[in-house]
Scaffold this motif. Structure first.
Motif, PDB file in Angstrom:
ATOM      1  N   ILE A   7     -45.916 -19.378 -24.611  1.00 11.66           N
ATOM      2  CA  ILE A   7     -46.463 -18.347 -25.496  1.00 11.66           C
ATOM      3  C   ILE A   7     -46.022 -18.674 -26.920  1.00 11.66           C
ATOM      4  O   ILE A   7     -44.836 -18.613 -27.251  1.00 11.66           O
ATOM      5  CB  ILE A   7     -45.952 -16.940 -25.105  1.00 11.66           C
ATOM      6  CG1 ILE A   7     -46.215 -16.656 -23.622  1.00 11.66           C
ATOM      7  CG2 ILE A   7     -46.600 -15.869 -25.970  1.00 11.66           C
ATOM      8  CD1 ILE A   7     -45.583 -15.364 -23.126  1.00 11.66           C
ATOM      9  N   ASP A  33     -50.431 -15.437 -28.123  1.00 10.45           N
ATOM     10  CA  ASP A  33     -49.646 -14.309 -28.628  1.00 10.45           C
ATOM     11  C   ASP A  33     -49.012 -13.573 -27.453  1.00 10.45           C
ATOM     12  O   ASP A  33     -49.290 -13.860 -26.287  1.00 10.45           O
ATOM     13  CB  ASP A  33     -50.515 -13.355 -29.460  1.00 10.45           C
ATOM     14  CG  ASP A  33     -51.717 -12.835 -28.696  1.00 10.45           C
ATOM     15  OD1 ASP A  33     -51.531 -12.246 -27.599  1.00 10.45           O
ATOM     16  OD2 ASP A  33     -52.853 -13.008 -29.183  1.00 10.45           O
ATOM     17  N   GLY A  34     -48.149 -12.609 -27.786  1.00 18.32           N
ATOM     18  CA  GLY A  34     -47.404 -11.914 -26.755  1.00 18.32           C
ATOM     19  C   GLY A  34     -48.269 -11.081 -25.827  1.00 18.32           C
ATOM     20  O   GLY A  34     -48.019 -11.018 -24.623  1.00 18.32           O
ATOM     21  N   ARG A  35     -49.281 -10.431 -26.374  1.00 18.55           N
ATOM     22  CA  ARG A  35     -50.126  -9.578 -25.541  1.00 18.55           C
ATOM     23  C   ARG A  35     -50.810 -10.383 -24.449  1.00 18.55           C
ATOM     24  O   ARG A  35     -50.798 -10.006 -23.272  1.00 18.55           O
ATOM     25  CB  ARG A  35     -51.169  -8.873 -26.405  1.00 18.55           C
ATOM     26  CG  ARG A  35     -50.585  -7.837 -27.368  1.00 18.55           C
ATOM     27  CD  ARG A  35     -51.657  -7.281 -28.276  1.00 18.55           C
ATOM     28  NE  ARG A  35     -51.110  -6.325 -29.243  1.00 18.55           N
ATOM     29  CZ  ARG A  35     -51.811  -5.793 -30.236  1.00 18.55           C
ATOM     30  NH1 ARG A  35     -53.082  -6.121 -30.413  1.00 18.55           N
ATOM     31  NH2 ARG A  35     -51.238  -4.938 -31.075  1.00 18.55           N
ATOM     32  N   GLY A  37     -49.892 -13.283 -23.450  1.00 22.38           N
ATOM     33  CA  GLY A  37     -48.860 -13.863 -22.616  1.00 22.38           C
ATOM     34  C   GLY A  37     -48.411 -12.923 -21.510  1.00 22.38           C
ATOM     35  O   GLY A  37     -48.208 -13.334 -20.364  1.00 22.38           O
ATOM     36  N   VAL A  38     -48.254 -11.634 -21.841  1.00 19.90           N
ATOM     37  CA  VAL A  38     -47.855 -10.648 -20.834  1.00 19.90           C
ATOM     38  C   VAL A  38     -48.916 -10.548 -19.741  1.00 19.90           C
ATOM     39  O   VAL A  38     -48.598 -10.514 -18.540  1.00 19.90           O
ATOM     40  CB  VAL A  38     -47.610  -9.274 -21.493  1.00 19.90           C
ATOM     41  CG1 VAL A  38     -47.450  -8.190 -20.428  1.00 19.90           C
ATOM     42  CG2 VAL A  38     -46.369  -9.330 -22.370  1.00 19.90           C
ATOM     43  N   CYS A  51     -41.277 -18.803 -24.817  1.00 16.93           N
ATOM     44  CA  CYS A  51     -41.919 -17.863 -25.735  1.00 16.93           C
ATOM     45  C   CYS A  51     -41.299 -17.946 -27.122  1.00 16.93           C
ATOM     46  O   CYS A  51     -40.073 -17.884 -27.274  1.00 16.93           O
ATOM     47  CB  CYS A  51     -41.800 -16.443 -25.182  1.00 16.93           C
ATOM     48  SG  CYS A  51     -42.599 -15.172 -26.194  1.00 16.93           S
ATOM     49  N   MET A  58     -47.246  -8.949 -31.460  1.00 12.68           N
ATOM     50  CA  MET A  58     -46.242  -8.701 -30.409  1.00 12.68           C
ATOM     51  C   MET A  58     -45.277  -9.875 -30.403  1.00 12.68           C
ATOM     52  O   MET A  58     -45.589 -10.954 -29.904  1.00 12.68           O
ATOM     53  CB  MET A  58     -46.921  -8.547 -29.052  1.00 12.68           C
ATOM     54  CG  MET A  58     -46.010  -8.042 -27.940  1.00 12.68           C
ATOM     55  SD  MET A  58     -46.971  -7.735 -26.420  1.00 12.68           S
ATOM     56  CE  MET A  58     -45.726  -6.923 -25.412  1.00 12.68           C
ATOM     57  N   GLY A  60     -41.628 -12.115 -29.794  1.00  8.29           N
ATOM     58  CA  GLY A  60     -40.988 -12.566 -28.561  1.00  8.29           C
ATOM     59  C   GLY A  60     -40.098 -11.515 -27.919  1.00  8.29           C
ATOM     60  O   GLY A  60     -40.033 -11.414 -26.681  1.00  8.29           O
ATOM     61  N   THR A  63     -42.351  -9.024 -26.214  1.00  9.76           N
ATOM     62  CA  THR A  63     -42.919  -9.668 -25.029  1.00  9.76           C
ATOM     63  C   THR A  63     -41.912  -9.705 -23.893  1.00  9.76           C
ATOM     64  O   THR A  63     -42.228  -9.371 -22.742  1.00  9.76           O
ATOM     65  CB  THR A  63     -43.362 -11.098 -25.383  1.00  9.76           C
ATOM     66  OG1 THR A  63     -44.296 -11.059 -26.457  1.00  9.76           O
ATOM     67  CG2 THR A  63     -43.992 -11.782 -24.175  1.00  9.76           C
TER      68      THR A  63
END
Length: 370
Positions: A7, A33-35, A37-38, A51, A58, A60, A63
């Motif tokens: 991420i 991005d974090g979103r 990635g989640v 990450c 968002m 790290g 996340t």
């Protein structure tokens, strides 16, 4: 093939990490991005997540927090990548549950070493958990049928004899059968009660209101409760002369029923695992650290490895020596001590005996005094 989620909002870095890890035999998936990635982590369940910290929308930390809050992704190893590895940021990441930091820029060798180290650690944790599960399964499969069937067999067999052949039995035979039925019934009752208490304690741990109410309970006449239950256990073991009592008048920050159960379990184990003619010492009193209950025997003891594996349903050397109970006794006592603001410790040596100490600090939740 191990799956790794990367991420990072820098396409060039994602491409480099992907190329390095793919050459090493890993399957790599990417999120910008974090979103995203989640969501990918929840869908793909990768073996490891790399990450970046500084990302738009968002970062790290957010996340990591989102993944640790989800039971489906909470255990996935997580490495934070950052070009600003300041101590405060690293500490914050570790508090959120990060497994490691990888400072930027990093070489392919450093990347591979960090990934390998985290995957190896995760594998070791899984193997340890699997061993514990196997031990638990073996303990239950060995203990549960035996513990349920043995008292039931005694009750049913002698009850059938009394029902069908009562006229041919002598009074002393009837009395002997009645005694076996009584002892078997007590054993079965204790087994059921232990299961219920253990389940109750586990449920209480998730209910703060009930836990607070429980911690307000006290036993002001603790000396009498401990003495009565210890003498009862000694009599049932046929060893009243082996019991040695050193009891002070104190108030124990625990409900009477739980204190009595604790004495029954600890004294019962002491008599069970020590030879007749050796002392079983039960002490109750106060010292500088708090209120203390201690039970000492001079029996078979336990090895350091056995002590480290103490837990519910775990018994030791069942194939070597006959044991009663499912190993719940010490676990129940430990949990009872903990939920009342105290603790339980064991000092045991093979063939030299065991000392179990329960301590309630004077500043415990109930603030009890003697």
């Amino acid at each position: 093939m191990k799956k790794i989620l990367v991420i990072d909002d820098e396409p060039g870095l994602r491409e480099m990490v992907n190329a390095v890890l793919t050459r090493r035999g890993y399957a790599v998936i990417e999120a910008p991005d974090g979103r995203e990635g989640v969501e990918l982590a929840r869908q793909q369940h990768p073996d490891l997540i790399l990450c970046d910290i500084n990302m738009q929308h968002m970062n790290g930390y957010l996340t990591l927090a989102a993944l640790r809050d989800d039971p489906a992704t909470a255990a996935i190893p997580f490495i934070l990548m950052t070009g600003y590895a300041d101590p405060a940021g690293m500490r914050h990441g570790m508090e959120l549950g990060a497994d490691d930091y990888l400072p930027k820029p990093f070489t392919p060798e450093q990347l591979h070493a960090a990934v390998e180290a985290r995957l190896r650690k995760a594998q070791q944790i899984r193997e340890a958990a699997e061993r514990k599960l196997a031990d638990l399964r073996d303990s239950i499969s060995l203990a549960l049928p035996h513990e349920l069937r043995t008292p039931l067999n005694g009750i049913l067999a002698y009850a059938e004899l009394l029902a069908t052949d009562a006229e041919s039995l002598q009074p002393e035979e009837v009395a002997e059968m009645g005694q076996v039925i009584l002892e078997s019934g007590r054993r079965l009752t204790r087994l059921v009660e232990n299961f219920l208490i253990y389940a109750q304690l586990e449920l209480l741990s998730a209910d703060s209101d009930r836990m607070a109410a429980l911690r307000q309970k006290q036993t002001p006449h603790a000396r009498e409760v401990v003495e009565a239950r210890a003498r009862e256990v000694a009599a049932q073991a046929g060893r009243p002369a082996d019991l040695q009592l050193r009891l002070q008048p104190v108030t124990v920050p625990m409900a009477e029923e739980y204190l009595a159960r604790m004495v029954e379990e600890l004294a019962g184990n002491a008599f069970k695992f020590s030879p007749a003619g050796t002392p079983v010492e039960v002490e109750l009193g106060r010292d500088a650290t708090g209120i203390r209950l201690r039970v000492r025997d001079h029996g078979c003891g336990m090895t350091p490895e056995q002590l480290s594996r103490m837990g519910a349903y775990v018994q030791f050397n069942r194939k070597v020596r006959e044991q009663q109970g499912l190993g719940l006794g010490l676990t129940i006592c430990r949990r009872l001590a903990e939920v009342h603001g105290g603790g339980l410790s064991l000092d045991s040596r093979p063939e030299r005996g065991t000392v179990v100490t329960v301590l309630w600090p004077e500043s415990g939740p109930s603030g009890a005094a003697g």
